[in-house]
Structure formats: structure tokens, C-alpha cells
Write an enzyme that holds these catalytic residues in place. Structure first.
Site, short mmCIF file in Angstrom:
data_model
loop_
_atom_site.label_atom_id
_atom_site.label_comp_id
_atom_site.label_asym_id
_atom_site.label_seq_id
_atom_site.Cartn_x
_atom_site.Cartn_y
_atom_site.Cartn_z
CG ASP A 29 -1.80 1.18 1.36
OD1 ASP A 29 -1.86 1.98 0.41
OD2 ASP A 29 -2.42 1.33 2.43
CG ASP A 71 -3.56 4.74 -2.11
OD1 ASP A 71 -2.93 3.73 -1.76
OD2 ASP A 71 -4.57 5.15 -1.50
#
Ligand SMILES: *[C@@H]1O[C@H](CO)[C@@H](O)[C@H](O)[C@H]1NC(C)=O
Length: 402
Positions: free
Chosen positions: A107, A292
Site C-alpha cells: 500500500d 496509491d
């Protein structure tokens, strides 16, 4: 005299209260390597769920009515939350923590390395691999340290902290801070990942009382170049390439944008967009974007979302979907947006349809980022572009995926 005694007493009290600092990590490894980002065969393309997760993670403020779930129903964090592991996370990376293999979500939009642990209620970890610190000979607890990624809607995860040996591909980091979950909300229980490897900047790590370094911050000194690259092809297995860019994973030239890490993200100016083949450039001054990999959709300023769907026949905003839906048969335009001062990324029409919402209606891959000025470029962007996260600068690079 009295004041110096008071000072000594105060210092002694502070020394007692303050947990010992974390030991320094020890790094060894290959200068370049890649790890598989295994496409999760259980991944369910649920646009509403993907959107709600992004809203919670980034604390976004909706500008339109949202589904009732947004308002917190059934999301309470609980040590015994139950749900069957299914969708949620599209790519999983095998990671060894103290010799135990877990499948984690890489992430780039957060900075905690946290894992499902044996301290969770059995119902919360069912279907997951989880870490048992007592089975690791290299685990060392960080006494008094905690972490917490609870969100406003009550979803999230939290727990305690230790250090252990973490092996990702060709890099071994001894004494890496590992955050053990003692509570997870149902969103995480139903996700197929056994935890996260946060790859954003250390400033948003949630460990208290002392923030901890990410795996990449620790590992970068042993890499040939202080960077990693995300190769996440649509509906297929990908890789994360550490220390290098793999020319077989992209075409053309990698264009770089300077990153402003002051908010803790891989963030760059993103102040213009174009729709379809039109050469008209729309400007949104002050807008930024973050890269992201832990978000699925592309979320942007409302002006861009509205302008895009104005070009899609039959598109409507659905408050029960939480976003724009349209007839699955609709013809979609491409979407181009600026990354940095000069270059545009173009998302092909095929990727702009996220998948079926209900019946013959489909959910759009482009949705609102709420009222803020930060766009979020998630996996749909990475399905179209190879992304390079370079600590030198720092800077973010992108080139069309091969
Ligand atoms: C998709 O996710 C939403 C929000 O969690 C949920 O209400 C809905 O039932 C899901 N749809 C399907 C088809 O599973």
C-alpha cells in the site's frame, strides 16, 4: 538546589515512563530483485465497497449523498468481527515475517507494516494466515508501543508492536517494526490480505509513542537505486520491482514528477485533465494527486468527474451506489490527467468501466474524491501505467504498462 533535585526527579519519572527506543534495523540483500504481486482470484469487483473503503482510509468528505453504510452502520471495529474473506484486495505479495509467510497488501498510500496476529479473536482471523510472535525466535516486543489506523466511520485496525526479521524478495530487514493486530474491522476481515506493507513516507506511520520506519525506508540503502516500481497489469499477476525499473514492464519513456512528501504521500501536482480525443485542457488549480496502490479506483475533483460523465450517455449519480453508474453498453471516452507540470496519463476507455453494479448498470472507475483538493490514483491507474516510486528527489515516474 531544590530546582535541580526537582529536575532530576522529573527526568527520572520521564525515563521510567518512556518506553525504550526501538533498536536500529539491520539490512542485507540483493541490489535489485522483484517480488510477485499475485492477482487475487477471489477479488470481487464491487465499486461501492472499493469507494467506501477509500473514503474511510483517506477520511474523504462526500459532496453528495452516500449509501447508508457510509454513515457507519455495521462498521464498528471489533476484536471479533466476522466476515468471510473474499474481495477487497486485488494483488497480494508473499512476505516472510519471523519465518511465517503472510500474503500482504502493498500500500503506497499508508506507512504501517501490520499483520493479522494470533491475538485476534479466532473469528476475525478465520480464512487468514496470521502471525504468532511466540513461534518466532527473532521476535522482540516493543513494550508500551501501540498502533492504530482507526477511521472516523469506526472501521480500521489497531494493536501492539514488536520487531522481527522481515524478508521481502531479495531483502532481509532484521528488527523491522511489525505491528500486530489485536482488533480489525469487518472490512479488513473480509479482505483477502493478511495485513499491509505501507510504502508511503514515515511521517504518517501510526506507531506511538515513536513513529517507525517503513520496510522501504530501511531497505533502500541496500538497493542499487533507492526506488521500487509497481507493475500491476489488469486482471493478471504483476510484480513489485525493487532497486530498478524493468524495461519489459513498460513501453516508451518513464516521465517523472517531483513528489511533495509533506503530507506523507507520493503526491504531485495534478492540475489539468482532458476527456476523450478532445484537445481541450481543463484546469483545476491547486489540485494534487497521490499514487496509491492500496486504493482500487481513481478518485478526483468533482469538476473532473462531472465533466467526464457528461460525455457518457445514460450516466447518472446513484446515491445507493455512492457513485456514477451507466448502462454497461455505453461507449466511454478515455480520461487524461496531468501528473506533474507537463505530462499526461491517459486511462483507456476499457479501464474506465469498473464492472457491473447491478443488472445492466456498470460502476465507473472514476469517482469523486469528495471536497478535498487531492486526487487519488489507485489500481485502475496502475493497470494502465507502470509506476516508479523513487526516494531520490523524491519523485514519481510513470510509463505506459507493457
Ligand atoms: C458491494 O458492496 C456494498 C458495500 O459494502 C454492499 O452493500 C453490496 O451488497 C455489495 N454488492 C455485492 C453484489 O456484493
Amino acid at each position: 538546589m531544590l530546582s535541580s533535585i526537582t529536575t532530576i526527579l522529573a527526568l527520572a519519572a520521564a525515563a521510567r515512563a518512556a518506553p525504550a527506543p526501538a533498536p536500529a534495523a539491520e539490512i542485507s540483500g540483493l541490489p535489485t530483485f522483484s517480488v510477485p504481486a499475485v492477482h487475487n482470484s477471489n477479488f470481487v469487483r464491487n465499486g461501492t465497497a472499493a469507494l467506501l473503503k477509500a473514503y474511510a482510509k483517506h477520511g474523504l468528505t462526500p459532496t453528495r449523498e452516500m449509501p447508508s453504510e457510509f454513515y457507519g452502520l455495521g462498521k464498528r471495529q471489533d476484536s471479533s468481527a466476522t466476515a468471510s474473506p473474499a474481495g477487497g484486495v486485488e494483488y497480494l505479495v508473499p512476505v516472510s515475517v519471523g519465518g511465517q509467510t503472510l500474503n500482504l497488501d502493498f500500500d503506497t498510500g499508508s506507512s504501517d507494516l501490520w499483520v493479522f496476529s494470533s491475538q485476534l479473536a479466532a473469528s476475525s482471523r478465520s480464512g487468514h494466515s496470521y502471525y504468532t510472535s511466540s513461534k518466532s525466535t527473532t521476535y522482540s516486543a516493543l513494550s508500551g508501543y501501540t498502533w492504530d489506523i482507526s477511521y472516523a466511520d469506526g472501521s480500521g485496525a489497531s494493536g501492539n508492536v514488536g520487531t522481527d526479521t522481515v524478508v521481502i524478495g531479495g531483502t532481509t530487514v532484521k528488527k523491522q517494526a511489525v505491528e500486530l493486530a489485536t482488533k480489525v474491522s469487518s472490512t479488513f476481515v473480509s479482505d483477502s490480505s493478511d495485513g499491509l506493507v505501507g510504502l508511503a513516507f514515515d511521517s504518517i506511520n501510526t506507531v506511538s509513542p515513536v513513529q517507525q520506519k517503513t520496510f522501504f525506508t530501511n531497505a533502500k540503502s541496500s538497493l542499487n537505486a533507492a526506488l521500487f516500481s509497481a507493475y500491476l497489469p489488469f486482471n493478471a499477476d504483476g510484480t513489485y520491482d525493487f532497486g530498478y525499473t524493468d524495461s519489459s514492464h513498460y513501453t516508451g519513456t518513464i516521465e517523472y514528477a517531483t513528489v511533495d512528501s509533506s503530507n506523507g504521500f507520493w503526491e504531485f501536482p495534478s492540475t489539468g485533465y482532458k476527456i476523450g480525443t478532445s484537445s481541450t485542457v481543463h484546469t483545476i488549480s491547486g489540485q494534487t494527486g497521490i499514487a496509491d496502490t492500496g486504493t482500487t479506483l481513481i478518485l478526483t475533483a468533482d469538476a473532473m468527474v462531472t465533466a467526464y460523465y457528461a460525455q457518457v450517455s445514460g450516466a447518472t449519480y446513484s446515491s445507493s451506489a455512492g457513485g456514477y453508474i451507466f448502462p454497461c453498453s455505453a461507449t466511454l471516452p478515455t480520461l487524461s490527467f496531468k501528473i506533474g507540470p507537463t505530462y499526461y496519463a491517459t486511462i483507456p476507455a476499457s479501464l474506465m468501466n469498473f464492472g457491473t453494479y447491478s443488472g445492466s448498470k456498470c460502476f465507473g472507475s472514476l469517482q469523486s474524491a469528495g471536497g478535498g483538493s487531492q486526487n487519488i490514483y489507485g489500481d485502475v491507474f496502475f493497470n494502465a501505467y507502470y509506476g516508479v516510486f523513487s526516494a531520490t528527489g523524491p519523485k514519481f515516474g510513470f510509463a505506459p504498462i507493457a
